[in-house]
Design a protein around this motif. Structure first.
Motif, short mmCIF file in Angstrom:
data_model
loop_
_atom_site.label_atom_id
_atom_site.label_comp_id
_atom_site.label_asym_id
_atom_site.label_seq_id
_atom_site.Cartn_x
_atom_site.Cartn_y
_atom_site.Cartn_z
N THR A 62 47.24 10.27 44.27
CA THR A 62 47.18 9.85 42.86
C THR A 62 47.98 8.58 42.61
OG1 THR A 62 49.02 11.33 42.34
CG2 THR A 62 46.79 12.19 42.02
N SER A 94 35.80 6.24 34.84
CA SER A 94 37.21 5.81 34.80
C SER A 94 37.56 5.48 33.35
CB SER A 94 37.45 4.60 35.69
OG SER A 94 38.74 4.06 35.49
N SER A 95 38.65 6.05 32.84
CA SER A 95 39.05 5.76 31.46
C SER A 95 39.47 4.31 31.29
CB SER A 95 40.19 6.69 31.02
OG SER A 95 41.37 6.42 31.78
N THR A 117 44.94 5.09 35.02
CA THR A 117 43.59 5.44 34.57
C THR A 117 43.33 6.90 34.91
OG1 THR A 117 41.26 4.80 34.58
CG2 THR A 117 42.40 4.80 36.71
N THR A 118 42.40 7.50 34.19
CA THR A 118 42.01 8.88 34.42
C THR A 118 40.59 8.92 34.94
OG1 THR A 118 43.49 9.67 32.68
CG2 THR A 118 41.74 11.16 33.38
N SER A 120 37.22 11.08 36.09
CA SER A 120 36.53 12.34 35.87
C SER A 120 35.12 12.25 36.44
CB SER A 120 36.49 12.69 34.38
OG SER A 120 35.85 11.67 33.65
N GLY A 130 40.37 15.60 34.04
CA GLY A 130 40.72 14.30 34.60
C GLY A 130 41.84 14.35 35.60
N VAL A 131 41.82 13.42 36.54
CA VAL A 131 42.92 13.18 37.47
C VAL A 131 43.48 11.80 37.17
CG1 VAL A 131 43.56 12.80 39.87
CG2 VAL A 131 42.05 14.70 39.28
N THR A 132 44.77 11.72 36.86
CA THR A 132 45.39 10.45 36.53
C THR A 132 45.80 9.72 37.79
OG1 THR A 132 46.20 11.27 34.40
CG2 THR A 132 47.28 9.32 35.30
N SER A 542 43.92 2.72 25.70
CA SER A 542 42.50 2.78 26.01
C SER A 542 41.65 2.00 25.01
CB SER A 542 42.03 4.23 26.04
OG SER A 542 42.24 4.84 24.78
#
Length: 623
Positions: A62, A94-95, A117-118, A120, A130-132, A542
């Motif tokens: 991460t 990607s956020s 960024t997160t 998903s 989500g994974v940050t 964001s």
């Protein structure tokens, strides 16, 4: 998943087979199971999955560097009972695609720039959690730096200027630093000052929970000092600018509070001939008495052979309420004691030969930018430092000052021993008039100020003298609608302004920004000490009106409260069409947007968690 066996109360029916034969067959089956141990049990059929109910994603790491292409993400799907569903094609989101994206074919993470960024995944209208991801950019190359602040014990100003070389792998392989401050040194530099020292060190980029990063210098005097840092603009994946905050002492009384910037150097410009053409500058610092203050702003022409002439300078000495405007001349030279410092680190020596009695160190960033620190002993001559910028469009005229600019100023407050900090808008009209609208914290009192300024016009060297309210000022232009500003009141504020680029909305703050305190962060002066507050920060938004900030704060506040590392906060930002914004923090921060990649923030009260003293802090954020 293991299916539950069903139990039926109805007798099973097998058409066409006599009941007695069925019973005999069943008996043989049971007997065979008891007597033939070598037979293999049958395998239950795999459960048939139901409708898609959930998606789970996992990242191999991460935290990754902006050049790291080896990390991946994986996704797995299941029905409501947890039975795996295979063969699906996922859509990755990607956020903040400006930080990282995911390759749809290989599931490889593609880093773009430092930040957060997160990630998903989704398919058929079902989305994962989500994974940050944190993307870092290792320093790589050679950087010039300047930090300024105040000594805890004496209240005297401290400045450190120099250059360091990084290898992109966490090591500072070489460096030189010129240090000036109180006689006998400070807690971090117990040497006779001013001093020129070599150093090596290490650095660690920040992570999602400890961001910004941390660097350590160990110098030839055997002492070490630390700085937290955040990085901004990238060039070929390498940070070109960063903010740094001194991070030496948690006792609140044994070191100094200093902040500043570092810049990627153009090493091919390490020559006397690089300083050629017209330049504007602003230096600030103290006189010989601790706690005193003065500002110097001016312009000069360099011939590329070491002569800085003609020059003009305005000096505000608030202790005597003296405003000086005088011509000056100066020379540049290599360091005869350490001539390799010019070719290795970009260092030049400055000697003002008329108009100003001063010597100093100049470090070349590029032909258009240099950093300066006075080299005279502080106890005898005071200490000032600052920045020199090439003027891009001379000769200037009234047309050079015509438009809207965002400005910041900081200096002495109207109450003795208290600071003043202000940010706002200036609308210039043909170099002769300017309307001002700004927010000012003067000695702890926040107010909105407006007024108008007038001048006799813009001189060819970019100098403009304004009179009027909220404060008369001297300006030296760097380019059109951009330059240094200095008030001519006893506040002796110093600052900078640059053109604004709108219009603005909540989406105007979007992406990842690094920020920090522009020196000097005057702070509060008590009967026994000075209490400056300095910080660096990273802000992520964001573009939907919400933002998160990770902050490092250093202040002279006692052993339990002097250093705060990685302080997180989250809030909403309300942006007006003119670029002024406020957030939902308590107390509210005030913003003025310069453009989509940079903005100013005024925190009119505490810069960190209680009990940080209520001292106004200005931060400059940029991508």
């Amino acid at each position: 998943m293991t299916e539950k066996a069903s139990i039926s109360t109805r007798r099973p029916r097998f058409p066409g087979i006599p009941l007695t034969l069925l019973l005999l067959t069943a008996s043989c089956v049971f007997l065979a199971n008891c007597s033939n141990s070598s037979s293999t049990p049958s395998t239950p059929a795999a459960a048939t999955p139901g409708a898609l109910a959930s998606i789970t994603i996992t990242a191999s790491s991460t935290t990754l560097a902006d050049t790291d292409m080896s990390e991946t993400v994986t996704a797995s799907a299941a029905d409501s009972s947890g039975v795996a569903i295979t063969g699906l094609t996922f859509t990755w989101t990607s956020s903040n695609p400006n930080v990282a994206t995911v390759n749809a074919s290989t599931s490889a993470i593609v880093p773009v720039a430092p930040g957060f960024t997160t990630i998903s995944a989704s398919v058929g209208g079902i989305a994962s959690g989500g994974v940050t991801l944190t993307v870092t950019a290792p320093l790589s190359g050679q950087y010039a730096f300047l930090v300024q602040g105040f000594d805890d014990a004496t209240g005297d100003q401290v400045a450190i200027i120099g250059s360091f070389v990084t290898d992109g792998m966490g090591n500072i392989t070489s460096g030189v630093e010129d240090i000036n401050g109180p006689p006998g040194g400070t807690g971090a530099f117990p040497v006779s000052l001013p001093a020129e020292l070599t150093f090596t060190g290490t650095y660690t980029p920040g992570t999602g929970t400890q961001s910004p990063g941390l660097m350590t210098f160990t110098n030839s005097a055997g002492t070490s000092n630390q700085f937290t840092f955040s990085t901004g603009t990238l060039s070929s994946g390498v940070p070109t600018v960063g903010r740094m905050t001194e991070w030496d002492d948690s006792s609140g009384s044994g070191s100094q509070r200093a902040a500043g910037s570092f810049y990627l150097q153009n090493t091919s410009a390490f020559a006397l001939s690089s300083i050629s053409g017209p330049y504007a500058f602003q230096f600030f610092g103290q006189q010989t008495a601790p706690g005193s203050w003065y500002v110097t702003t001016g312009a000069f022409a360099a011939d590329g052979n070491g002569d800085l002439n003609p020059g003009q300078v305005d000096i505000n000495i608030p202790s005597s309420h003296t405003i000086q405007n005088t011509p000056f001349a100066a020379t540049l030279a290599t360091n005869t004691a350490n001539p390799a410092d010019t070719t290795t680190f970009g260092q030049l020596l400055v000697n003002f030969t008329s108009g100003i009695s001063q010597t100093g160190y100049l470090y070349i960033v590029s032909p258009t930018q240099a950093l300066f620190m006075e080299a005279d002993t502080e106890s005898a001559s005071g200490l000032e430092a600052g920045q020199i910028l090439a003027q891009s469009t001379p000769p200037f005229s009234n047309a050079s000052l015509n438009g809207i600019a965002v400005e910041y100023e900081q200096g002495l407050g109207s109450t003795a021993g208290q600071p003043l900090a202000a940010i706002g808008l200036i609308t210039f009209t043909n170099g002769t008039t300017a309307s001002v609208s700004r927010d000012s914290d003067d000695s702890g009192t926040l107010s909105s100020q407006s007024g108008s300024l007038t001048s006799s016009g813009v001189a060819a060297n970019g100098r403009v003298a304004f009179s009027g309210t909220p404060a008369p000022a001297i300006v030296y232009l760097v380019s059109r609608n951009e330059g240094f500003i200095m008030s001519t009141t006893t506040s002796a504020t110093m600052g900078f302004f640059q053109p604004q680029s709108g219009p603005f909305s909540a989406g105007s703050i979007n992406g990842n920004y690094s920020g920090g305190t522009p020196p000097p962060s005057l702070g509060e002066v008590t009967p026994t000490t000075r209490i400056p507050v300095v910080n660096d920060a990273e802000l992520v938004s964001s573009g939907t009106g919400s933002a998160t900030v990770t902050l490092d704060v250093s202040f002279n506040g006692g052993q339990a409260n002097s250093l705060h590392r990685g302080v997180p906060s989250a809030f909403n930002v309300i942006v007006s069409s003119n670029g002024r914004a406020v957030d939902t923090a308590n107390p509210a921060d005030i913003y003025y947007l310069i453009g989509p990649t940079s903005f100013l923030m005024l925190n009119p009260a505490a810069a960190g968690p209680a009990p940080v003293p209520p001292i106004p802090v200005i931060d400059l954020f940029q991508q």
